[in-house]
Design a protein around this motif. Sequence first.
Motif, PDB file in Angstrom:
ATOM      1  N   LEU A  64      60.329  -9.212  -6.357  1.00  0.00           N
ATOM      2  CA  LEU A  64      59.904 -10.547  -6.617  1.00  0.00           C
ATOM      3  C   LEU A  64      58.361 -10.425  -6.975  1.00  0.00           C
ATOM      4  O   LEU A  64      57.716 -11.668  -7.301  1.00  0.00           O
ATOM      5  CB  LEU A  64      60.110 -11.406  -5.501  1.00  0.00           C
ATOM      6  CG  LEU A  64      61.544 -11.899  -5.183  1.00  0.00           C
ATOM      7  CD1 LEU A  64      61.491 -13.092  -4.114  1.00  0.00           C
ATOM      8  CD2 LEU A  64      62.072 -12.549  -6.628  1.00  0.00           C
ATOM      9  N   GLY A  65      57.688  -9.426  -6.812  1.00  0.00           N
ATOM     10  CA  GLY A  65      56.104  -9.196  -6.970  1.00  0.00           C
ATOM     11  C   GLY A  65      55.415 -10.260  -6.032  1.00  0.00           C
ATOM     12  O   GLY A  65      55.713 -10.258  -4.923  1.00  0.00           O
ATOM     13  N   VAL A  66      54.443 -10.853  -6.537  1.00  0.00           N
ATOM     14  CA  VAL A  66      53.284 -11.522  -5.643  1.00  0.00           C
ATOM     15  C   VAL A  66      54.053 -12.530  -4.678  1.00  0.00           C
ATOM     16  O   VAL A  66      53.711 -13.058  -3.682  1.00  0.00           O
ATOM     17  CB  VAL A  66      52.117 -12.208  -6.490  1.00  0.00           C
ATOM     18  CG1 VAL A  66      51.272 -12.794  -5.739  1.00  0.00           C
ATOM     19  CG2 VAL A  66      51.408 -11.064  -7.138  1.00  0.00           C
ATOM     20  N   SER A  67      55.032 -13.408  -5.349  1.00  0.00           N
ATOM     21  CA  SER A  67      55.829 -14.588  -4.732  1.00  0.00           C
ATOM     22  C   SER A  67      56.552 -13.898  -3.593  1.00  0.00           C
ATOM     23  O   SER A  67      56.675 -14.603  -2.518  1.00  0.00           O
ATOM     24  CB  SER A  67      56.568 -15.225  -5.715  1.00  0.00           C
ATOM     25  OG  SER A  67      57.650 -14.393  -6.330  1.00  0.00           O
ATOM     26  N   GLY A  68      56.986 -12.568  -3.719  1.00  0.00           N
ATOM     27  CA  GLY A  68      57.625 -12.057  -2.597  1.00  0.00           C
ATOM     28  C   GLY A  68      56.691 -11.650  -1.668  1.00  0.00           C
ATOM     29  O   GLY A  68      57.121 -11.888  -0.129  1.00  0.00           O
ATOM     30  N   SER A  85      54.049  -3.721   3.339  1.00  0.00           N
ATOM     31  CA  SER A  85      55.121  -3.530   2.046  1.00  0.00           C
ATOM     32  C   SER A  85      54.353  -2.548   1.161  1.00  0.00           C
ATOM     33  O   SER A  85      53.423  -2.275   1.546  1.00  0.00           O
ATOM     34  CB  SER A  85      54.940  -5.137   1.421  1.00  0.00           C
ATOM     35  OG  SER A  85      55.995  -5.266   0.226  1.00  0.00           O
ATOM     36  N   GLU A  86      55.147  -2.240   0.138  1.00  0.00           N
ATOM     37  CA  GLU A  86      54.697  -0.971  -0.710  1.00  0.00           C
ATOM     38  C   GLU A  86      53.600  -1.291  -1.842  1.00  0.00           C
ATOM     39  O   GLU A  86      54.108  -2.323  -2.432  1.00  0.00           O
ATOM     40  CB  GLU A  86      55.997  -0.254  -1.201  1.00  0.00           C
ATOM     41  CG  GLU A  86      55.551   0.861  -2.111  1.00  0.00           C
ATOM     42  CD  GLU A  86      57.021   1.657  -2.344  1.00  0.00           C
ATOM     43  OE1 GLU A  86      58.032   1.599  -1.936  1.00  0.00           O
ATOM     44  OE2 GLU A  86      56.912   2.479  -3.253  1.00  0.00           O
ATOM     45  N   VAL A  87      52.969  -0.397  -2.330  1.00  0.00           N
ATOM     46  CA  VAL A  87      52.050  -0.434  -3.028  1.00  0.00           C
ATOM     47  C   VAL A  87      52.307   0.509  -4.058  1.00  0.00           C
ATOM     48  O   VAL A  87      52.425   1.724  -3.495  1.00  0.00           O
ATOM     49  CB  VAL A  87      50.728  -0.646  -2.659  1.00  0.00           C
ATOM     50  CG1 VAL A  87      50.404   0.645  -1.775  1.00  0.00           C
ATOM     51  CG2 VAL A  87      49.780  -0.638  -3.862  1.00  0.00           C
ATOM     52  N   MET A  88      52.743   0.210  -5.402  1.00  0.00           N
ATOM     53  CA  MET A  88      53.293   1.365  -5.876  1.00  0.00           C
ATOM     54  C   MET A  88      52.080   2.002  -7.059  1.00  0.00           C
ATOM     55  O   MET A  88      52.252   3.246  -7.908  1.00  0.00           O
ATOM     56  CB  MET A  88      54.016   0.964  -7.189  1.00  0.00           C
ATOM     57  CG  MET A  88      55.543   0.788  -6.108  1.00  0.00           C
ATOM     58  SD  MET A  88      56.889  -0.050  -7.124  1.00  0.00           S
ATOM     59  CE  MET A  88      57.300   1.097  -8.558  1.00  0.00           C
ATOM     60  N   GLY A  89      51.022   1.325  -7.146  1.00  0.00           N
ATOM     61  CA  GLY A  89      49.858   1.912  -8.031  1.00  0.00           C
ATOM     62  C   GLY A  89      48.673   1.590  -7.599  1.00  0.00           C
ATOM     63  O   GLY A  89      48.644   0.425  -6.795  1.00  0.00           O
ATOM     64  N   SER A  90      47.562   2.075  -8.011  1.00  0.00           N
ATOM     65  CA  SER A  90      46.192   1.531  -7.420  1.00  0.00           C
ATOM     66  C   SER A  90      45.861   0.212  -7.949  1.00  0.00           C
ATOM     67  O   SER A  90      45.186  -0.518  -7.038  1.00  0.00           O
ATOM     68  CB  SER A  90      45.090   2.531  -8.093  1.00  0.00           C
ATOM     69  OG  SER A  90      45.562   3.875  -7.972  1.00  0.00           O
ATOM     70  N   GLU A  91      46.074  -0.143  -8.950  1.00  0.00           N
ATOM     71  CA  GLU A  91      46.107  -1.523  -9.577  1.00  0.00           C
ATOM     72  C   GLU A  91      46.710  -2.599  -8.469  1.00  0.00           C
ATOM     73  O   GLU A  91      46.104  -3.813  -8.649  1.00  0.00           O
ATOM     74  CB  GLU A  91      46.273  -1.604 -11.260  1.00  0.00           C
ATOM     75  CG  GLU A  91      48.021  -1.696 -11.169  1.00  0.00           C
ATOM     76  CD  GLU A  91      48.622  -0.148 -11.206  1.00  0.00           C
ATOM     77  OE1 GLU A  91      47.752   0.812 -10.849  1.00  0.00           O
ATOM     78  OE2 GLU A  91      49.615  -0.014 -11.764  1.00  0.00           O
ATOM     79  N   GLU A  92      47.833  -2.105  -7.809  1.00  0.00           N
ATOM     80  CA  GLU A  92      48.333  -3.254  -6.887  1.00  0.00           C
ATOM     81  C   GLU A  92      47.519  -3.025  -5.308  1.00  0.00           C
ATOM     82  O   GLU A  92      48.018  -4.200  -4.913  1.00  0.00           O
ATOM     83  CB  GLU A  92      49.728  -2.757  -6.578  1.00  0.00           C
ATOM     84  CG  GLU A  92      50.702  -2.991  -7.981  1.00  0.00           C
ATOM     85  CD  GLU A  92      51.987  -2.500  -7.704  1.00  0.00           C
ATOM     86  OE1 GLU A  92      52.284  -2.042  -6.639  1.00  0.00           O
ATOM     87  OE2 GLU A  92      52.826  -2.555  -8.768  1.00  0.00           O
ATOM     88  N   ILE A  93      46.775  -2.264  -5.191  1.00  0.00           N
ATOM     89  CA  ILE A  93      46.004  -2.422  -3.973  1.00  0.00           C
ATOM     90  C   ILE A  93      45.529  -3.471  -3.571  1.00  0.00           C
ATOM     91  O   ILE A  93      45.595  -4.371  -2.489  1.00  0.00           O
ATOM     92  CB  ILE A  93      45.210  -1.191  -3.875  1.00  0.00           C
ATOM     93  CG1 ILE A  93      45.804   0.244  -3.899  1.00  0.00           C
ATOM     94  CG2 ILE A  93      44.461  -1.212  -2.447  1.00  0.00           C
ATOM     95  CD1 ILE A  93      45.118   1.267  -3.590  1.00  0.00           C
ATOM     96  N   PRO A  94      44.764  -4.311  -4.387  1.00  0.00           N
ATOM     97  CA  PRO A  94      43.804  -5.498  -3.741  1.00  0.00           C
ATOM     98  C   PRO A  94      45.105  -6.580  -3.682  1.00  0.00           C
ATOM     99  O   PRO A  94      44.956  -7.546  -2.648  1.00  0.00           O
ATOM    100  CB  PRO A  94      43.116  -5.835  -5.137  1.00  0.00           C
ATOM    101  CG  PRO A  94      42.825  -4.595  -5.727  1.00  0.00           C
ATOM    102  CD  PRO A  94      44.094  -3.934  -5.716  1.00  0.00           C
ATOM    103  N   VAL A  95      45.902  -6.787  -4.692  1.00  0.00           N
ATOM    104  CA  VAL A  95      46.781  -8.122  -4.405  1.00  0.00           C
ATOM    105  C   VAL A  95      47.851  -7.732  -3.178  1.00  0.00           C
ATOM    106  O   VAL A  95      48.085  -8.597  -2.282  1.00  0.00           O
ATOM    107  CB  VAL A  95      47.712  -8.335  -5.904  1.00  0.00           C
ATOM    108  CG1 VAL A  95      48.605  -7.220  -6.081  1.00  0.00           C
ATOM    109  CG2 VAL A  95      48.617  -9.592  -5.583  1.00  0.00           C
ATOM    110  N   VAL A  96      48.107  -6.759  -3.023  1.00  0.00           N
ATOM    111  CA  VAL A  96      49.077  -6.449  -1.813  1.00  0.00           C
ATOM    112  C   VAL A  96      48.359  -6.508  -0.636  1.00  0.00           C
ATOM    113  O   VAL A  96      48.620  -6.773   0.489  1.00  0.00           O
ATOM    114  CB  VAL A  96      49.882  -5.058  -2.076  1.00  0.00           C
ATOM    115  CG1 VAL A  96      50.749  -4.699  -0.719  1.00  0.00           C
ATOM    116  CG2 VAL A  96      50.624  -5.017  -3.157  1.00  0.00           C
TER     117      VAL A  96
END
Lengths: 259, 259, 259, 259
Positions: A64-68, A85-96
């Motif tokens: 579900l991404g961010v809403s999840g 929760s899992e972070v799959m790439g560097s670009e996702e680190i801030p949001v996760v």
Amino acid sequence: MSACYNIQNRLLGDGHFWIVAGPCSVESAEQMERIAQSVARAGGQVLRGGAFKPRTSPHDFQGLGVSGLALLKEAAEKYGLLTVSEVMGSEEIPVVSDFVDILQVGSRNMQNFSLLKQLGKSRKPVLLKRGFSATYHEWLMAAEYILEGGNPEVILCERGIRTFEPSLRNTLDLAAVPYLRTLTHLPIIVDPSHATGLRTLVPALSQAVVAVKADGLMIEIHPDPDSSLSDAAQTLSLEAFEALIPVLKKLGSVLGVKV
Amino acid sequence: MSACYNIQNRLLGDGHFWIVAGPCSVESAEQMERIAQSVARAGGQVLRGGAFKPRTSPHDFQGLGVSGLALLKEAAEKYGLLTVSEVMGSEEIPVVSDFVDILQVGSRNMQNFSLLKQLGKSRKPVLLKRGFSATYHEWLMAAEYILEGGNPEVILCERGIRTFEPSLRNTLDLAAVPYLRTLTHLPIIVDPSHATGLRTLVPALSQAVVAVKADGLMIEIHPDPDSSLSDAAQTLSLEAFEALIPVLKKLGSVLGVKV
Amino acid sequence: MSACYNIQNRLLGDGHFWIVAGPCSVESAEQMERIAQSVARAGGQVLRGGAFKPRTSPHDFQGLGVSGLALLKEAAEKYGLLTVSEVMGSEEIPVVSDFVDILQVGSRNMQNFSLLKQLGKSRKPVLLKRGFSATYHEWLMAAEYILEGGNPEVILCERGIRTFEPSLRNTLDLAAVPYLRTLTHLPIIVDPSHATGLRTLVPALSQAVVAVKADGLMIEIHPDPDSSLSDAAQTLSLEAFEALIPVLKKLGSVLGVKV
Amino acid sequence: MSACYNIQNRLLGDGHFWIVAGPCSVESAEQMERIAQSVARAGGQVLRGGAFKPRTSPHDFQGLGVSGLALLKEAAEKYGLLTVSEVMGSEEIPVVSDFVDILQVGSRNMQNFSLLKQLGKSRKPVLLKRGFSATYHEWLMAAEYILEGGNPEVILCERGIRTFEPSLRNTLDLAAVPYLRTLTHLPIIVDPSHATGLRTLVPALSQAVVAVKADGLMIEIHPDPDSSLSDAAQTLSLEAFEALIPVLKKLGSVLGVKV
């Protein structure tokens, strides 16, 4: 014995055993509410739930991404649980990082060195799953990428290795726990759900996780396992989960492990 | 739960947990006397000891042969223990049968079908070690060769599988225990000594063997482990062995397993 | 380069490449007649055929036994071919030796040390298949058991190793050929049929066997592959076999290998 | 047969065989000049060279980065060669794309799905190395991530899988080539350098790569292999490389493969 981490006033390691539980994928508010309640009732510390999902095929459900992540956080806060929760790439680190207390690196990304280097700059603890064909040395060196970057709180997670056996998803390597104790101070938790892929095996192996004096258990649970959007076969019902925890506590008390 | 065997008035399976212990190789009368005394004192049921040894190289110590079997039997009888030792070929079945209560098939011979067929005609129980790269299916079919021959008492023994990990001798597969429970009534014991090759890991994994509710533990012990003629690195001292058993008993009592 | 053996006036090794072909199981006189004719026509040296079959399950076809050996020998003699067949236990050595020129040790028996020791006393060359999970060192030490017993003619046969890949029966390890050249003088042949389990892959891999300058090729063929009593999926038709050999000869001529 | 790609007027696939060669790591202008000259002289198509290096330990040499890419490009252009180099994270795609014709995904990143998705948006062909423990299915699904993103030119590269054998770095799986031909139109090249880790094995296995009718060969070469900053043991000298190519051409001509 491992180091003792204090993560948001929850102690991990050095005899403090964590229960990390939740669904493979975050699916809905109601699902997360029921699961968080169950984890809290059982005395667990951390709510897990996948929002960005690494899937073998691009045609499978990707999460579900961010809403999840928002649903995960909301349910955890209501019941006083930490989140991972899992972070799959560097670009996702801030949001996760905005939603979780602990960042997870999945098995397939254990040697994603770009990601590991960026996580070295994070201030969030990192749960580093063992690559499904990683040697102990490679696993520790992956942790070293994060530690060397300045992030001291890495949690190792054994989740089974790939072997020739076709009946089970992976082969759980419990010897990793006492062996790594001789090489590292990092806490080690174990995930018997991914390691076997079969929910009927999870209780016995969870007992074994306590018996080897690991620092925690990571386990997939769901109110209605057969309807899970992913990993249904290996997911325990809330009832089975809650029945298991008292047994783990008793085993732990024999061995000086505070489950 | 597995079937319950009555072997010489010793119950195995269905909650009755066996301790099978002894040296890798029978070396001397004094060695066997001290070990047998230790096994009996700890409440063990079976004395193990190799006399015909399967060794990778023909230039390595091949065991004492018949005189080793005699030493094994003498020590066991003095302390009221059963005996188990390996038989490497059909031609050895009669002589080994004269000295032991249980015939062992080693990992490398798990698919020696000529041997298995002959063991099907024996009246002695057979301890069938898992081939180090055998699938569950192959292991059960190997047992089937013995059962089909008319010998109903086969004991399965998990002893680790070969993987890519260089640090340990093998990878212990504890999921085998709960998984095989769903496929067979045969009792399953576990050998953490060969599975790891490192004595420091044996206590933690022995605890895990009880935790998965196996039917027994097979373990290498020696009065002076470092002087063992074979498998020194994985052999526990008698003191470490005797300290471990009470812990196993306590864990067993939590789970309804009579260690 | 390997040693050169002269087996019944057929040279093997040191640039002399053998074609060893035949059915998985000997089934009938007519089957063997047609296959032997095809092997001879293609310029092959050895007729293979299983009579005592190692099967995972005791409920599978176990081979024709002595009458199968007789059919193998009869067909081979008519067409001037040598013979090879598997011996599964020491007790079978005399009878198999009556019918074949080369005694085969199967993959599952590579570390059947009782059998290896008895074969060391035989005067027949031994074709030693690699255990499906044997290291190079273990394989060479298994050969050493035979050599040390006084039998100098051991032929190594690579037949694939067990890996995590579910699509194929095994993973053919062609690096074994150039690597073992640096460690041993023993001739090395390769069996791509068992290594893959799929007949469509056999021609390409047979070409690769010549390309790494192995000493021979062992291949399963049948007049009607789909009706084979065992290993049907990996068996080549006689037409496909005969079409392949001229290609191998041309590749060999580039590399100085006499196919 | 595979699809035929036209990459900068160089044909790949459908009988057009590529030689991709170069050092493990770009080290200096002089090194790259000599290597590029050798590749061109041998009739090769692509110059490889690592600039961003995935290393097990963060304490190992990590590559020259952008300046390495510049050296790679300069040397290749002088000799009319294409270039390939590894991209380790999404953030590196723009800078690596500025210097190379083909973007490489390394073995450890085969299931870095964030990276794969971004590469799906690139207009550069992608060379996708097989994960060292990836099944064929997982490898094809990883390619599917790139294809589904809109990038149609994926080149598969077999580079050995992890097995239990300790003597070699990996086990080269040449059956992958004919097997994948039945499942995909994507061209498949093979890297015997990483697959074995031993330069003495590279010529024989390179011959086998042509023999299975792969679409290309990827090989590590260096003017002074023993002084390589990384992967010295597996790197061929320029002399050995140039001596090998004519043999490959002759083998290819037997099989209709234009080396």
